[in-house]
Design an enzyme around this catalytic site. Structure first.
Site, PDB file in Angstrom:
ATOM      1  N   GLU A 111      -7.716 -13.308  14.772  1.00  7.23           N
ATOM      2  CA  GLU A 111      -7.557 -12.357  13.673  1.00  7.23           C
ATOM      3  C   GLU A 111      -8.932 -11.912  13.190  1.00  7.23           C
ATOM      4  OE1 GLU A 111      -4.457 -11.069  12.598  1.00  7.23           O
ATOM      5  OE2 GLU A 111      -4.305 -11.969  14.576  1.00  7.23           O
ATOM      6  N   GLN A 119      13.658 -14.274   5.591  1.00 15.10           N
ATOM      7  CA  GLN A 119      12.420 -15.012   5.356  1.00 15.10           C
ATOM      8  C   GLN A 119      12.156 -14.910   3.849  1.00 15.10           C
ATOM      9  OE1 GLN A 119       8.708 -13.272   6.587  1.00 15.10           O
ATOM     10  NE2 GLN A 119       7.774 -15.260   7.009  1.00 15.10           N
ATOM     11  N   ARG A 131       0.800  -1.230   0.000  1.00 17.95           N
ATOM     12  CA  ARG A 131       0.000   0.000   0.000  1.00 17.95           C
ATOM     13  C   ARG A 131       0.835   1.284   0.000  1.00 17.95           C
ATOM     14  NH1 ARG A 131      -3.778  -1.378   4.889  1.00 17.95           N
ATOM     15  NH2 ARG A 131      -2.237  -3.020   5.178  1.00 17.95           N
TER      16      ARG A 131
END
Ligand code: UD1
Ligand code: MG
Length: 452
Positions: free
Chosen positions: A153, A71, A14
């Site tokens: 979540e 990662q 974003r």
């Protein structure tokens, strides 16, 4: 002593940027840099950032301020922490997990959460906040006794759970061994198919461990930055913190909302900063200075009692009692001495200007060494560039440079020299001389009548 693991592998879509999100800056420091510094200030002896998207760019920009774990694929926050497994195993003391895009978290909050965690003998303490609008965040589910049961979540939450307004900040204090144990048990069985770090709470509770929540007092601290609007909000909050710290230190700031002082700026007491000033990282300002409106200082060193009016100073030093501006431009690598006057529309670059010299108006001095008490008339130019190379101009003490003089460098001018206005100096001038380097004036009398 504790180890901090900072999650910074996400893409930050974003932001709509070529640059990884965590490298976007708030008050002159990358988002991730703020988090690293807060952990160090709280006492972290080891900091490991988990990087993924544009990992090389992040590592290069941040350098050796921390260690890195990679990662390669982003499979969730739990998976990200797993990449730092070695660091976690070696951790002496707790492991604090922070997010690289949450720059407003303070060392005080990390310390308080650690204290709470230790005194409650928890295996994990999640840092929480109570928000009016909890949308998008994981919700903290507490049991009838008020203890934290789990985090759900948004995407996995029931309608009832969505009404909870205590949220997960994404920051946690873990007992190292408990964290390693819980990471081994996380599965991606959820709405997003990710390894959720949040699952560790339930896992530890089920293993008979203590789980707690520490609510921050200032919700700004948990603000994560996802787009440029949030970046600007964080900038504004940090700007206020920085300005207030300087004001508490004895600096007067006029209209502080308009004054942008980056991280790592030093300002002495009784200095006054006027509206619309920008002070970039690495700038040092002494006491009793005035930095006038619209000035921009970048890595400038300004000594006591100097007065800078609506001017730009880059990577240069200005000594005591010197006056600069309005509308002066001091470019990198200048040293301007004591009680010098640099006036309007004066540009100085890569030059030394010694004490008591006056360069009052409309002058360019580049690649020059100017002595003490020299007076420059209006419109002096050092012609330091022949299109290929740059040359130096050297001017001794106590010289008087008439208006509109050009120095075609390389040029050496001795002490005590006078130069007639309008001279174009192409040769060195011995000390105590008067140099006139212009065509002698010819007046042709009654020329107008003869022309007819
Ligand atoms: C996470 C929490 C949520 C919390 C919120 C706070 C989980 C499952 N959810 O949600 O409870 O309210 O943060 O902001 O943890 N990251 C990686 N690798 C990954 C995924 C994420 O490094 O594979 C990093 C991101 O760059 C970011 C941080 O972890 O810095 C959080 O990830 P994000 O995707 O924003 O998690 P949320 O969905 O917001
Ligand atoms: Mg997020």
């Amino acid at each position: 002593m504790f180890t901090s693991v900072i999650l910074a592998a996400g893409m930050g879509t974003r932001m709509k940027s070529k640059m990884p999100k965590v490298l976007h800056k708030v008050c002159g420091k990358p988002l991730c840099g703020w988090v690293i510094d807060a952990s160090k200030a709280a006492g972290a002896d080891r900091v490991c950032a988990v990087v993924g998207h544009n990992a090389d760019m992040v590592k290069e920009a941040l350098g050796d301020v921390c260690e890195y774990a990679l990662q390669a694929e982003q499979k969730g926050t739990g998976h990200a922490v797993m990449q730092a497994a070695d660091v976690i195993k070696e951790a002496k003391g707790e492991v604090v997990i922070l997010n690289g895009d949450t720059p407003l978290v303070t060392a005080e909050t990390i310390k308080s959460a650690l204290e709470y965690h230790r005194s409650s003998e928890n295996a994990v303490t999640v840092i929480t906040a109570v928000l009016d609008d909890a949308a998008g965040y994981g919700r903290i589910v507490r049991g009838v006794d008020g203890g934290v049961m789990k985090i759900v979540e948004q995407k996995d939450a029931s309608d009832e759970e969505k009404k909870i307004n205590e949220v997960n900040s994404g920051m946690y204090v873990f007992d190292g061994e408990s964290l390693s144990y819980a990471l081994g048990k996380i599965t991606p069985n959820n709405a997003q198919g990710e390894y959720y770090l949040t699952d560790t709470l339930e896992i530890l509770l089920n293993a008979g461990k203590r789980v707690g929540g520490y609510a921050v007092s200032d919700n700004d601290e948990i603000r994560g930055i996802n787009d440029r609007v949030q970046l600007s909000e964080a900038d504004r909050i940090m700007q206020k913190r920085i300005n207030e710290a300087h004001m508490r230190n004895g600096v007067t700031i006029r209209n502080p909302e308009s004054v942008y002082i980056e991280d790592g700026v030093e300002i002495g007491s009784d200095t006054e900063i006027c509206p619309n000033v920008t002070l970039k990282s690495g700038t040092k300002i002494g006491s009793d200075c005035v930095i006038g409106s619209d000035s921009v200082l970048d890595r400038a060193v300004i000594h006591d009692g100097a007065d800078i009016l609506s001017s730009v100073i880059l990577e240069s030093e200005v000594d005591e009692g010197t006056h600069v501006g309005p509308f002066a431009y001091i470019r990198p690598n200048c040293r301007v001495g004591k009680n010098v006057k640099v006036g309007d529309f004066v540009e100085i670059k890569n030059s030394n200007i010694d004490d008591g010299t006056k360069i009052s108006h409309l002058t360019y001095i580049g690649d020059s060494d100017v002595g003490k008490r020299v007076n420059f008339g209006c419109g002096t130019v050092t012609c330091n560039y022949d299109g290929k190379n740059k040359y130096r101009t050297s001017i001794g003490d106590d010289c008087f440079v008439g208006c509109n003089t050009n120095f075609v460098s390389p040029i050496n001018v001795g002490d005590g020299v006078y130069i007639a206005a309008g001279s174009t100096i192409t040769e060195d001038i011995p000390k105590d001389s008067l140099s006139i380097a212009r065509a002698r004036q010819v007046n042709k009398e009654n020329w107008k009548d003869r022309r007819k």
